[in-house]
Design a protein around this motif. Sequence first.
Motif, PDB file in Angstrom:
ATOM      1  N   GLY A  62     -12.807 -28.698  11.439  1.00 61.28           N
ATOM      2  CA  GLY A  62     -12.497 -30.113  11.609  1.00 61.28           C
ATOM      3  C   GLY A  62     -11.360 -30.327  12.588  1.00 61.28           C
ATOM      4  O   GLY A  62     -11.115 -29.487  13.462  1.00 61.28           O
ATOM      5  N   ASP A  63     -10.640 -31.448  12.415  1.00 61.98           N
ATOM      6  CA  ASP A  63      -9.571 -31.755  13.358  1.00 61.98           C
ATOM      7  C   ASP A  63      -8.329 -32.285  12.643  1.00 61.98           C
ATOM      8  O   ASP A  63      -8.322 -32.447  11.419  1.00 61.98           O
ATOM      9  CB  ASP A  63     -10.062 -32.729  14.442  1.00 61.98           C
ATOM     10  CG  ASP A  63     -10.606 -34.033  13.869  1.00 61.98           C
ATOM     11  OD1 ASP A  63     -10.145 -34.456  12.793  1.00 61.98           O
ATOM     12  OD2 ASP A  63     -11.493 -34.626  14.509  1.00 61.98           O
ATOM     13  N   LEU A  66      -8.716 -35.277  10.361  1.00 66.60           N
ATOM     14  CA  LEU A  66      -9.395 -35.010   9.095  1.00 66.60           C
ATOM     15  C   LEU A  66      -8.411 -34.477   8.061  1.00 66.60           C
ATOM     16  O   LEU A  66      -8.377 -34.921   6.916  1.00 66.60           O
ATOM     17  CB  LEU A  66     -10.525 -33.990   9.322  1.00 66.60           C
ATOM     18  CG  LEU A  66     -11.267 -33.508   8.078  1.00 66.60           C
ATOM     19  CD1 LEU A  66     -12.230 -34.576   7.570  1.00 66.60           C
ATOM     20  CD2 LEU A  66     -12.032 -32.211   8.363  1.00 66.60           C
ATOM     21  N   HIS A  67      -7.592 -33.531   8.482  1.00 65.75           N
ATOM     22  CA  HIS A  67      -6.678 -32.881   7.535  1.00 65.75           C
ATOM     23  C   HIS A  67      -5.400 -33.674   7.305  1.00 65.75           C
ATOM     24  O   HIS A  67      -4.787 -33.578   6.252  1.00 65.75           O
ATOM     25  CB  HIS A  67      -6.328 -31.468   8.027  1.00 65.75           C
ATOM     26  CG  HIS A  67      -7.516 -30.542   8.015  1.00 65.75           C
ATOM     27  ND1 HIS A  67      -7.952 -29.925   6.864  1.00 65.75           N
ATOM     28  CD2 HIS A  67      -8.367 -30.172   9.001  1.00 65.75           C
ATOM     29  CE1 HIS A  67      -9.022 -29.195   7.146  1.00 65.75           C
ATOM     30  NE2 HIS A  67      -9.294 -29.325   8.434  1.00 65.75           N
ATOM     31  N   PRO A  69      -4.677 -37.394   7.881  1.00 65.39           N
ATOM     32  CA  PRO A  69      -5.093 -38.736   8.321  1.00 65.39           C
ATOM     33  C   PRO A  69      -3.907 -39.593   8.754  1.00 65.39           C
ATOM     34  O   PRO A  69      -2.921 -39.690   8.023  1.00 65.39           O
ATOM     35  CB  PRO A  69      -5.752 -39.325   7.065  1.00 65.39           C
ATOM     36  CG  PRO A  69      -6.071 -38.167   6.194  1.00 65.39           C
ATOM     37  CD  PRO A  69      -5.058 -37.115   6.492  1.00 65.39           C
TER      38      PRO A  69
END
Length: 169
Positions: A62-63, A66-67, A69
């Motif tokens: 992910g990015d 995502l981790h 927010p």
Amino acid sequence: MTATRRYPRTGIGYDVHRFEEGRELLLGGVAIPHERGLEGHSDADVLLHAITDAVLGAAALGDVGLHFPPGDAKWKGADSRELLRMAVALVEDAGWILVNVDATVVAEAPMVNPHSAAMRLEIREVTGLPIDAISIKATTNEGMGFVGREEGIAVIAVATIAPGDSDNE
Ligand code: MG
């Protein structure tokens, strides 16, 4: 049953932040003297964000958004070194070791190269990488586009990961 053999992988990261008056400019964990800083929910360290995305991307995890927010109060003013440290831990938990990172900062100003040695030391501290596996480069945008108009700073980064020791037994 034998696990599927894994090979080294590369991830890419890209980030942009807009300049904002009255903020400190942080790049690669280093405070750089400049008349403006960068806007952002966290400490807006655009270089560490791009590297974090490259690290996560290499393991298809992910990015940054995502981790961590941007709407989450938990990450307000967050130290981006902590985000990168957590990304490296996620990648290691998935059985990888980080091999190297390479980034290019695209900005008309300030000059990045005088600070790149300090940035590499910070990134070594956070990632555990050897200094010769951390590359920070800089270029201008030749006066073109939003970077050329000095509206902000862009960074592209790549990271390579390799299977951890358990894969090499
Ligand atoms: Mg960012």
